[in-house]
Design a protein around this motif. Sequence first.
Motif, PDB file in Angstrom:
ATOM      1  N   GLU A   7       9.472   6.770  15.057  1.00  0.00           N
ATOM      2  CA  GLU A   7      10.587   6.150  15.747  1.00  0.00           C
ATOM      3  C   GLU A   7      11.921   6.568  15.135  1.00  0.00           C
ATOM      4  O   GLU A   7      11.985   6.990  13.979  1.00  0.00           O
ATOM      5  CB  GLU A   7      10.443   4.627  15.702  1.00  0.00           C
ATOM      6  N   ASN A  15       9.804  14.763  24.048  1.00  0.00           N
ATOM      7  CA  ASN A  15       9.380  13.681  23.162  1.00  0.00           C
ATOM      8  C   ASN A  15       8.664  12.610  23.995  1.00  0.00           C
ATOM      9  O   ASN A  15       8.300  12.844  25.150  1.00  0.00           O
ATOM     10  CB  ASN A  15      10.583  13.088  22.417  1.00  0.00           C
ATOM     11  N   ASN A  16       8.476  11.475  23.408  1.00  0.00           N
ATOM     12  CA  ASN A  16       7.790  10.388  24.116  1.00  0.00           C
ATOM     13  C   ASN A  16       8.559   9.087  23.928  1.00  0.00           C
ATOM     14  O   ASN A  16       8.017   8.067  23.525  1.00  0.00           O
ATOM     15  CB  ASN A  16       6.350  10.249  23.602  1.00  0.00           C
ATOM     16  N   ASN A  65      10.260  12.329  29.015  1.00  0.00           N
ATOM     17  CA  ASN A  65      10.271  11.003  28.401  1.00  0.00           C
ATOM     18  C   ASN A  65      10.018   9.928  29.458  1.00  0.00           C
ATOM     19  O   ASN A  65       9.899  10.218  30.650  1.00  0.00           O
ATOM     20  CB  ASN A  65      11.606  10.774  27.677  1.00  0.00           C
ATOM     21  N   LYS A  69       8.817   8.842  19.197  1.00  0.00           N
ATOM     22  CA  LYS A  69       8.302   7.837  20.118  1.00  0.00           C
ATOM     23  C   LYS A  69       9.095   6.542  19.950  1.00  0.00           C
ATOM     24  O   LYS A  69      10.074   6.481  19.202  1.00  0.00           O
ATOM     25  CB  LYS A  69       6.818   7.577  19.854  1.00  0.00           C
TER      26      LYS A  69
END
Length: 927
Positions: A348, A391-392, A414, A370
Amino acid sequence: MEKSNHVLMLILVLLVLESSSLASNFSSLSHADECSLLFQFKESMSIHKSASDDSRAYPKVRSCDRAGLEQQLSVWPISSNNSLFNLIHLRTLNLANNDFSSSQIPSGIGRLSQLINLNLSYSFFSGEVPKQISHLRNLVSLDLTENYMLTLQGSDFQNLVQNTSETLRELFLSYVNIDFVPDSLVNSSSLTSLVMRYCRLSGDFPTGIIYLQKLQILDLQGNRNLTGYIPEFHGNSGLKQLITGYTNFQGSIPASIGNLTHLNVLNLSRNAFTGTLPASVSNLTQLTHLDLSFNKLTGNLPSLQSLSNLTYLSLRGNNFDRWKLPDWLGKLNKITHLYLTDANLYGEIPSSFFNLTQVEMLDLSGNQLKGELPISLLNFQNLESFYLDGNNITVDFYLFLSLKKLENMNLNGNNISLSVIDSHTNETQPKFKYISLASCNLKVFPEFLRFQHQLEYLNLDNNNIEGLIPGWMWNISKETLIELSLAHNLLMGFEQHSPVASWVSLQNLDLSHNMLHGSIPVPPPSTIMYYVSNNNLTGVISQSICDFSSLQVLDLSFNNITGSIPPCFEKLSNTSLTVLKLKSNTLQGTIPNIFTTECKLEMIDLSENKLEGHVPRSLENCESLQLLDLGYNFLEGTFPFWLGALSELQVLILRFNKFHGIIRIPGNIKVNFPKLRIIDLSNNLFSGDLPHQYFQEWSAMKETMANTIYMQTSIEESREEYNYYISYEFSIQMTTKGVKIDYEKISKALFVVDLSGNMFRGNIPESITTLSGLQLLNLSNNELSGVIPPSMGNFICLESLDLSSNKLSGMIPQDLVQLNFLAVFNVSNNSLTGPIPHGKQFDTFSNDSYMGNQALCGFPLSKKCGDSEASKPPKVSFEEDTESDFPNGIDWVVILIGAVTGLVIGLVCGDYLSTKYYKWFSQRSRR
């Protein structure tokens, strides 16, 4: 000073002589004589002045003193006999920012032996720098920057360096063509600045230059063939800028680099540095710019917290150990540009990261981040460009609408939420220029787009947006939109009519891979507006698309569009269109004969439709055409040999049509596909011999290319502030070993000939083996006979060879074993004989490569090859009674008993079986 074509800002500063005796040593010219020469030089130049020009912009020379002359003039090529080169007291000559019409620097420059400062930068000089420049032994500063067609010979460079070793301080040679850096430069003890960007330097860089005590700036960026390394630093150094970006420096970054405590710029990007980044980098507390991007650095990233002056930091494209965004990064609060692309980040984003309140450019793309983007994103009020793709991250998109300076944004891949509808209006939203929201699982068009009127690029590819394109989309960014891509969605059409030529600057329109349906009719001339019906896509797009005067890429492929190709496409092909892609629709009718001498098309893909008729002869007007794909249609006629006159044509695909006849070169044709690299004529009705004449003519296929450059068209849109580029890569589909393969990029190193599935006969000509660059060759499913030429072993780059389903005979040549890259080999269903070659790639092919050749033997077939005697049929002798193989005696008795018994059984069983199967066959026939 403002740059302008054919305009000269001339600054000639005369030496202020210390005494009259010193003057007499140099020359007997008086002050009046020197002024006269200056005015002669002025008069030799023409002053271009319009009625609206302010006289202050073109001051008249009223006096001359030893302070010099400043005059704005329009310049033509300057020669060595110009009065300028008689000013032997001249100490400073500045001819920068002018247009000398690509003329050479006059050799008379060598007569100005007292020059200290010579500035010829940005002046459009070309050719070789004259040898006489080495006569300027008093030079302190030389600037030849950005004269792209200028060449400085190595020997002349070396002489200049040797003659000025004690005086030279500044050397600015960026974009001048130079072979190497002379070793003698290590003796230039006064050198403070060496700037040689993009000079095409090669060889080893003399490391000793870095040790020069007075050196402050060393900039070698962009010399891809220049090798070197960063040496150890044991003493003090005044180096302030060390730039080796885009060169081939290698090795590790030494720990002693921490001794360069005066550095404010360290750029080692796009080199081949390996190993870990030494912790001593934290000693470089004066750094404002640190770029280590695209190297091979590994290990843990040390803390850079002490580099509190950094405004630019790039760590992208390295192999650091997997790491999280550290808290110390949030303390570098002066950073304005931060690039952490492909840096192996995960986890994160910490709250401390949002303390970077000065950041303007932020790139976190291509990592494994994430979590949810917090509301503290609003701290980035100076943010102008943000890239988070790959990214996620979960993102509430409407947070971005409070970042007033944000212009460029890429959130591809995303999890984007558009659920919150707030009160943002046109006045409160940021004015976006670039938005990419591909693969974000969007199901509707984002409402905020309604208020965007300065967009230049919009990408909503690979989402789940379904239904009709809303009418308000036609009203956004009418004056500015350059590229619109809505590919790979579930769009069916348009909600309402579109204004004609809504987007006046549109250059790229991609609506491919949707569910657009209906025809593309040509509206009557009086038609002002067209509406979409339930069954008709068009009228909506046909008239408006044809009126997009700036359109360069049009991709409507992979939809359900029916009808014919509208004749109004002539307007596009004759104005700006370079890519026309209508692949995989249900278009019918003929290809309109609409291509005039103004045609600018580089790629045409009309494959996988139901087009019929002949290939329009007007295509020969498209002189820039590189790719033509008409495969999978119902086109007919003979081979369009006249396409051979297209000097840029590299890819020609006509497979799965109804072309017929013999392929030969007419006697009056002299140009025959000079750049052709890929040709696919498979599954037509061509007959006669293989086109051996063309094999001799296809010169491009006789070369091998090691570099990986892809076919594409580059489109430049000039704006006041910058140049905007669109790059569209060409793509094709080919069949290898019966499998269709999509080539989303076409390498210029790919060479293919596919003539399979026709009625070619005769031998495989030797001329085909001159195409030594071939990688795929398919001659299968024809009627070829004769042997496989042993010279096919010359196909040193060949990866796939398919000769199956012909009438070839003889042995498989042992020469083919030397094809080291051969991955696919098929000679099945021929009449080949003898042993299969053994070794290298041939040990990897399966039985399928050889099936249907009854006389082949050896691995991988189960049939073994005996020796030469054993393979011959046995001889029967009637002369020798002893040792005879012919049966006699008791043998005859056994044979006769077996024969009689077999005859009886055969008669009984045969009668039964014939009666049974006669009834079965009769019943089947009645059905």
